[in-house]
Design an enzyme around this catalytic site. Structure first.
Site, PDB file in Angstrom:
ATOM      1  CG  HIS A 358      -2.162  -0.791   1.049  1.00  0.00           C
ATOM      2  ND1 HIS A 358      -3.265  -0.360   0.357  1.00  0.00           N
ATOM      3  CD2 HIS A 358      -2.459  -2.038   1.478  1.00  0.00           C
ATOM      4  CE1 HIS A 358      -4.194  -1.302   0.375  1.00  0.00           C
ATOM      5  NE2 HIS A 358      -3.734  -2.323   1.049  1.00  0.00           N
ATOM      6  CE  LYS A 546      -5.660  13.814   1.570  1.00  0.00           C
ATOM      7  NZ  LYS A 546      -5.944  12.671   0.740  1.00  0.00           N
ATOM      8  NE  ARG A 547      -1.650   7.625   7.352  1.00  0.00           N
ATOM      9  CZ  ARG A 547      -0.411   7.521   6.876  1.00  0.00           C
ATOM     10  NH1 ARG A 547       0.615   7.851   7.645  1.00  0.00           N
ATOM     11  NH2 ARG A 547      -0.174   7.083   5.654  1.00  0.00           N
ATOM     12  CB  THR A 654      -9.888   5.325  -0.898  1.00  0.00           C
ATOM     13  OG1 THR A 654      -9.566   5.496   0.484  1.00  0.00           O
ATOM     14  CG2 THR A 654      -9.199   4.075  -1.431  1.00  0.00           C
ATOM     15  CE  LYS A 658     -13.457   6.550   1.220  1.00  0.00           C
ATOM     16  NZ  LYS A 658     -12.458   6.549   2.292  1.00  0.00           N
TER      17      LYS A 658
END
Length: 817
Positions: A358, A546-547, A654, A658
């Site tokens: 990933h 996001k992170r 991702t 979305k």
């Protein structure tokens, strides 16, 4: 009646009876949390028969199943998602309405368990949804963390981590399965024992152990009878207390096993800057992998005696490097516990295991110190040694006596065990998660392995479930889409492309943009209620959630905001569309600079939002404790989706999918799945900026001097100066580390390691292109509709079909009910 086929009156009776049975109360006296639990148990009554039937069918037909092994499952709330997939949402809302209870209040009573850190865990959740919807036999396997990652709070703009106690009011979705408990062993030593058949067996002695207890959660397919299982393992002491030690007054020793079990499953990703943290993380990984592998092999043995059939019945998908120890654990179970010869066991293991990479970030390509690994997992260490020895012999046969090449590829080298390498060697498939990412793996990061095993490498571009991220999160837009093209898109997202011609329909465009504005107004109201900040719903909602990691470049975003603020201070009449910048992000507890960036965002927000001289043209909002349910509020309201990672660093993303599905336009680099979004929508419907992955690599390999940008670009210079001149905090040294990291390097990192300053000017150009496009309402609506229409490729249903057909050879199984 919904797909489940139950009358509303019956549902009302079930909920009333559950309130009475569970809490000795009536609906009128029950709390919202108690009513929520009663509703869940009503749903479970309806689900359980299908759940039992699903697994009875799998067992009777002796089907192949995939076990998706992941340290993270960021499922979000179960209740609303279950109602969506049971096609009961409207029915349940009507039931609560008729009972005089606010449905939204009940839905919000469910905690949102933080059992993931970001995209990795959310992807796993989307995949489970797709596996059930596609009627594919599957288990998700992970850890039942008691506190998840953490609940994020802000204290004077700083991130503060507090325990996320999602289990404090009980766990109505999880079913404890004591009958499937298994023992997991740590430490001790290994003794070789001669076998009658020749050779040696191996016995682990003097070890500590815990019992792994599975909790099963239902994963419902949409509109079908399939209910797969998410199995999360909890830890329990084998002996709750050592009574002998307790009676001798040695209370600490008496509770050792209990303490070990408790710490194992307390927190997702303990801080690993210290030795104890590293040890706990390795314990966690082995704990859930060993429990899963032992249980899967036991289940296989119920029906089979020939282990050569195992790859025809079982597939293990390793979700990133964390579960890669499954390769060695499966070897241990086959060789030590079932007496298989090494070569046969190795052939079976490689056919069963498949590895998804990933990220190319170093911290995710895990390496374990030999002393830690061998002390904690002595038998597994011996097996890894033997895997490595045989692999090195294979390399020597292939490349001759080439010590440097062998050192580069060896699983054990430089005093470390390289887990990603073991996953590659021990699997039959290695996949990246976006076209660009896979090419980077093949041509750069894992080039040697690609040359060695080209047949193993393949791409599976990530996806998202449209059922959670459009049907559930954005019901008004979902209703509009269904109205014009039917509901086939819910299980076949490619059909959503049929809305594309409606971009030319004025009435459709108007309705589309009305829905967006309603979502923006709802978000503005929410922000006002929790932050006290007034948001202009007619401003551009520009969202980055996001992170928090430096490669994701929230710093580029906030530095641009500072530049924009400086422009407005010099020219309050600047002609620009008002912009609201919204952030949501958690930083890893031990990641100091990421936490400092969070403080910077909040300090900028404090100044900008309270400066009347800029006439409200920009607002900045940081929403704490970003999670799935918060994402469901934010994404439908977004106009602009910030996907601005340094090119070549984001494996896929991702969030970008979305936002696209909900009609937000992407501003981003050609990185991860942005590349494929660009291919789908065309350059006129996306805002691309910055260096390419190849240019980034050239910069890394060449000479890069951020001071030249600082000296040549006044806007950059002023923004950088604002970090250290007291503009955003009286302490002029507070953000000095960020300043130094960008210009000089800091703490061993290169200057501007992620090329924030290099990409700043082109990012600014893209932002003004957004401003220009938004002024043309018709053009913007067409662009947004095009993004929704072209999102079909990015369904997790498509991704999972590819995994099932190309990696797992896993056929669907219909459940007759």
């Amino acid at each position: 009646m919904g797909q489940i086929g139950i009358e509303k009156e019956t549902l009302k009776i079930m909920i009333r009876e559950n309130v009475k049975t569970l809490y000795r109360k009536t609906l009128e006296t029950a709390s919202v949390e108690e009513i929520y639990h009663a509703a869940v148990f009503s749903l479970r009554d309806l689900i359980t028969d299908k759940w039992i039937k699903t697994h009875d069918t799998y067992y009777e037909q002796d089907v192949k199943a995939v076990y998706y092994l992941s340290m993270e499952f960021l499922m979000g709330r179960f209740f609303g998602n279950a109602l969506i997939n049971m096609e009961m949402s409207n029915e349940m809302k009507e039931v609560f309405d008729e009972l005089g209870i606010d449905f939204n209040t009940v839905e919000n009573a469910e905690p949102d368990p933080g059992l993931g850190n970001g995209g990795l865990g959310r992807l796993a959740a989307c995949f489970l949804d797709s596996l059930s919807t596609l009627e594919l036999p599957a288990y998700g396997c992970g850890i039942r963390y008691h506190y998840g990652i953490f609940e994020q709070r802000l204290d004077n703009g700083y991130q503060v981590e507090v325990p996320d106690n999602w289990l404090q009011d009980g766990d109505p979705w999880g079913i404890r399965r004591n009958e499937y408990a298994v023992e997991v062993k740590f430490g001790g030593h290994v003794r070789a024992v001669p076998k009658e058949s020749g050779g040696y067996g191996f016995i682990q002695e003097g070890y500590q152990s815990v019992m792994a207890i599975p909790y099963d959660y239902p994963v419902l397919g949409y509109g079908n009878n399939t209910v797969n299982t998410l199995r999360l393992w909890d830890a329990q002491a084998k002996n709750r207390i050592d009574l002998k030690s307790f009676n001798e007054g040695n209370y600490q020793k008496a509770a050792e096993e209990e303490t070990l079990a408790k710490t194992l499953t307390d927190v997702l990703y303990p801080a690993d800057e210290h030795y104890q943290g590293k040890e706990l993380r390795l314990r966690q990984q082995y704990f859930f992998i060993s429990a899963t592998v032992q249980r899967v092999v036991e289940r296989f043995k119920n029906n089979h005696t020939d282990f050569n059939l195992l790859p025809e019945k079982v597939a293990f998908q390793l979700n990133d490097t964390h579960p890669s120890i499954a390769v060695a654990e499966l070897m241990r179970v086959l060789v030590d516990e079932n007496d298989l010869p090494w070569d046969q066991a190795w052939d079976i293991t490689r056919k069963v295991c498949a590895y998804t990479n990933h990220t190319i970030m170093a911290e995710a390509l895990e390496k374990w110190p030999l002393d830690l690994f061998s002390r904690l997992l002595p038998r597994i260490y011996q097996i890894v040694e033997e895997i490595n020895r045989r692999f090195c012999l294979e390399l020597t046969e292939r490349f001759g006596n080439n010590p440097e090449k062998i050192r580069r590829l060896a699983i054990i080298a430089d005093g470390q065990i390289r887990m990603a390498y073991m996953a590659i060697v021990g699997s039959h498939s290695v996949n990246g998660v976006a076209a660009l990412h896979t090419e980077i793996l093949k041509n750069q990061e894992l080039k040697d392995f690609y040359e060695l095993y080209p047949e193993k490498f393949n791409n599976k571009t990530n996806g998202i479930t449209q059922r959670r991220w459009l049907l559930h999160a954005n019901p008004k837009l979902a209703e509009l889409v269904t109205e014009v093209v039917g509901d086939g898109w819910i299980t076949n997202l490619s059909q959503i492309e049929e809305i594309l011609p409606y971009a030319d329909d004025e009435k459709f465009r108007e309705r589309f943009m009305e829905i967006k504005r309603e979502n923006k107004m709802a978000l503005a109201k929410y922000i006002k209620s929790i932050k006290g900040i007034d948001i202009n719903p007619d401003s551009i909602f520009d969202i980055q959630v996001k992170r928090l990691h430096e490669y994701k470049r929230q710093l580029l975003n906030v530095l641009h905001i500072i530049g924009l603020y400086n422009r407005l201070k010099m020219n309050p009449g600047l002609d620009m569309v008002p912009r609201t910048f919204i952030f949501g992000a958690k930083a890893a507890a031990g990641y100091r600079r990421a936490k400092l960036i969070i403080k910077l965002i909040n300090s900028v927000a404090e100044v900008v939002n309270n400066d009347p001289s800029i006439n409200g043209k920009i607002k900045v909002v940081f929403l704490e404790n970003y999670c799935v349910s918060l994402a469901e509020r934010l994404i439908p309201a977004a106009d602009v989706s910030e996907q601005i990672s340094t090119a070549g660093k984001e494996a896929s993303g991702t969030g970008n999918m979305k936002f696209m599905l909900n009609g937000a336009l992407t501003v981003g680099t050609m990185d991860g799945a942005n590349v494929e979004i660009f291919e789908e929508v065309g350059e006129e419907n996306i805002f691309i900026f910055g260096m390419s992955a190849e240019e980034v690599q050239d910069k890394y390999n060449g000479i890069y001097d951020p001071w030249s940008i600082y000296n040549m670009n006044q806007e950059v210079r002023m923004a950088m100066t604002a970090l250290i001149d007291g503009t955003f905090d009286k302490d002029t040294q507070l953000f000095r580390e960020i300043y130094d990291a960008l210009l000089n390097g800091f703490g061993g990192s290169k200057a501007d390691e992620y090329f924030v300053l290099e990409d700043y000017a082109d990012y600014g150009r893209a932002q003004w292109a957004i401003d220009n496009a938004y002024r043309d309402k018709e053009r913007w609506a067409r662009m947004a509709i095009c993004n929704v229409a072209k999102s079909g490729k990015f369904s997790s249903d498509r991704t999972i079909k590819q995994y099932a057909e190309e990696i797992w050879q896993l056929p669907p199984v219909s459940i007759d009910f």
